[in-house]
Motif scaffolding. Structure first.
Motif, PDB file in Angstrom:
ATOM      1  N   THR A  29      10.224  -4.487  -1.577  1.00 14.40           N
ATOM      2  CA  THR A  29       8.703  -3.846  -1.125  1.00 14.40           C
ATOM      3  C   THR A  29       8.743  -3.320   0.386  1.00 14.40           C
ATOM      4  O   THR A  29       9.766  -3.481   1.014  1.00 14.40           O
ATOM      5  N   ASN A  31       6.074  -2.296   3.807  1.00 12.02           N
ATOM      6  CA  ASN A  31       5.021  -2.621   4.595  1.00 12.02           C
ATOM      7  C   ASN A  31       4.375  -1.329   4.557  1.00 12.02           C
ATOM      8  O   ASN A  31       4.727  -0.152   4.819  1.00 12.02           O
ATOM      9  N   VAL A  55       0.662  -5.342   2.036  1.00 11.38           N
ATOM     10  CA  VAL A  55       0.256  -5.699   3.383  1.00 11.38           C
ATOM     11  C   VAL A  55       1.184  -6.796   3.915  1.00 11.38           C
ATOM     12  O   VAL A  55       1.865  -7.416   3.018  1.00 11.38           O
ATOM     13  N   ASP A  56       0.909  -7.305   5.191  1.00 10.62           N
ATOM     14  CA  ASP A  56       1.765  -8.515   5.568  1.00 10.62           C
ATOM     15  C   ASP A  56       1.667  -9.695   4.809  1.00 10.62           C
ATOM     16  O   ASP A  56       2.692 -10.587   4.701  1.00 10.62           O
ATOM     17  N   THR A  57       0.706 -10.036   4.084  1.00 12.16           N
ATOM     18  CA  THR A  57       0.673 -11.261   2.917  1.00 12.16           C
ATOM     19  C   THR A  57       1.299 -10.980   1.733  1.00 12.16           C
ATOM     20  O   THR A  57       1.524 -11.964   1.012  1.00 12.16           O
ATOM     21  N   GLY A  58       1.744  -9.807   1.500  1.00 12.78           N
ATOM     22  CA  GLY A  58       2.756  -9.700   0.432  1.00 12.78           C
ATOM     23  C   GLY A  58       1.749  -9.076  -0.494  1.00 12.78           C
ATOM     24  O   GLY A  58       2.044  -8.770  -1.747  1.00 12.78           O
ATOM     25  N   ARG A  61      -0.704  -2.661  -1.998  1.00 11.21           N
ATOM     26  CA  ARG A  61      -1.891  -2.034  -1.599  1.00 11.21           C
ATOM     27  C   ARG A  61      -1.476  -0.515  -2.347  1.00 11.21           C
ATOM     28  O   ARG A  61      -2.262   0.632  -2.194  1.00 11.21           O
ATOM     29  N   ARG A 134      -0.120 -10.796  -5.074  1.00 12.16           N
ATOM     30  CA  ARG A 134       1.202 -10.622  -4.371  1.00 12.16           C
ATOM     31  C   ARG A 134       2.242 -10.063  -5.197  1.00 12.16           C
ATOM     32  O   ARG A 134       2.365 -10.402  -6.371  1.00 12.16           O
TER      33      ARG A 134
END
Length: 157
Positions: A29, A31, A55-58, A61, A134
């Motif tokens: 993935t 970011n 995004v940072d949390t996986g 998007r 996620r």
């Protein structure tokens, strides 16, 4: 939420035909704020043509493909300076050109449904997400072709 997931509640798929057994995991993935140069480098390093954007949390998007970045090759062929192209790839962010709200599937989705989604939407891969959105894997047309060949080999053996 950032993606469109399919629910196959109306179809019960035998467990052996669930995507979970055919997807590539973990998915490579990228970011959402990364520059295009990072996307291109990851694709080359891992020999993949598409990357789920998170995004940072996986959480998923978007998706970015080689085709999305291919404009760089067009710029080179058109005679633009390779240093200018490299500069542009470092300064354009993934979120500026990614496909937003991609279709995503769950590990329980059947491989037939995954294949039909790719055919109907003219896409080459689907991110696989968990209940929190996620990214946990990806299934591509290449994975489905490999599955088809294995099934044919088993059937003809």
């Amino acid at each position: 939420m950032g993606y469109t997931t399919t629910k196959n509640a109306s179809h019960h798929v035998p467990a052996e035909y669930e995507v979970r057994y055919y997807m590539r995991t973990p998915a490579i993935t990228l970011n959402i704020a990364a520059p295009l140069s990072d996307a291109l480098a990851l694709m080359r390093e891992h020999d993949v043509r598409r990357l789920p954007v998170v995004v940072d949390t996986g959480e998923l998007r978007g998706m970015i493909t080689q085709g999305d970045i291919r404009g760089a090759d067009v710029m080179r062929v058109a005679g633009l300076d390779p240093l200018d192209i490299a500069h542009a790839l470092r300064h354009v962010k993934v979120y500026e050109i990614m496909t937003e709200d991609p279709i995503a599937i769950t590990p329980e989705t059947g491989i037939r449904e995954a294949a039909m989604l790719m055919i109907e939407n003219k896409i080459g891969g689907l991110p696989v997400v968990d209940d929190q959105g996620r990214v946990i894997g990806i299934i591509t047309e290449s994975d489905l072709f490999e599955t088809l060949v294995q099934q044919l080999d088993n059937h003809l053996a």
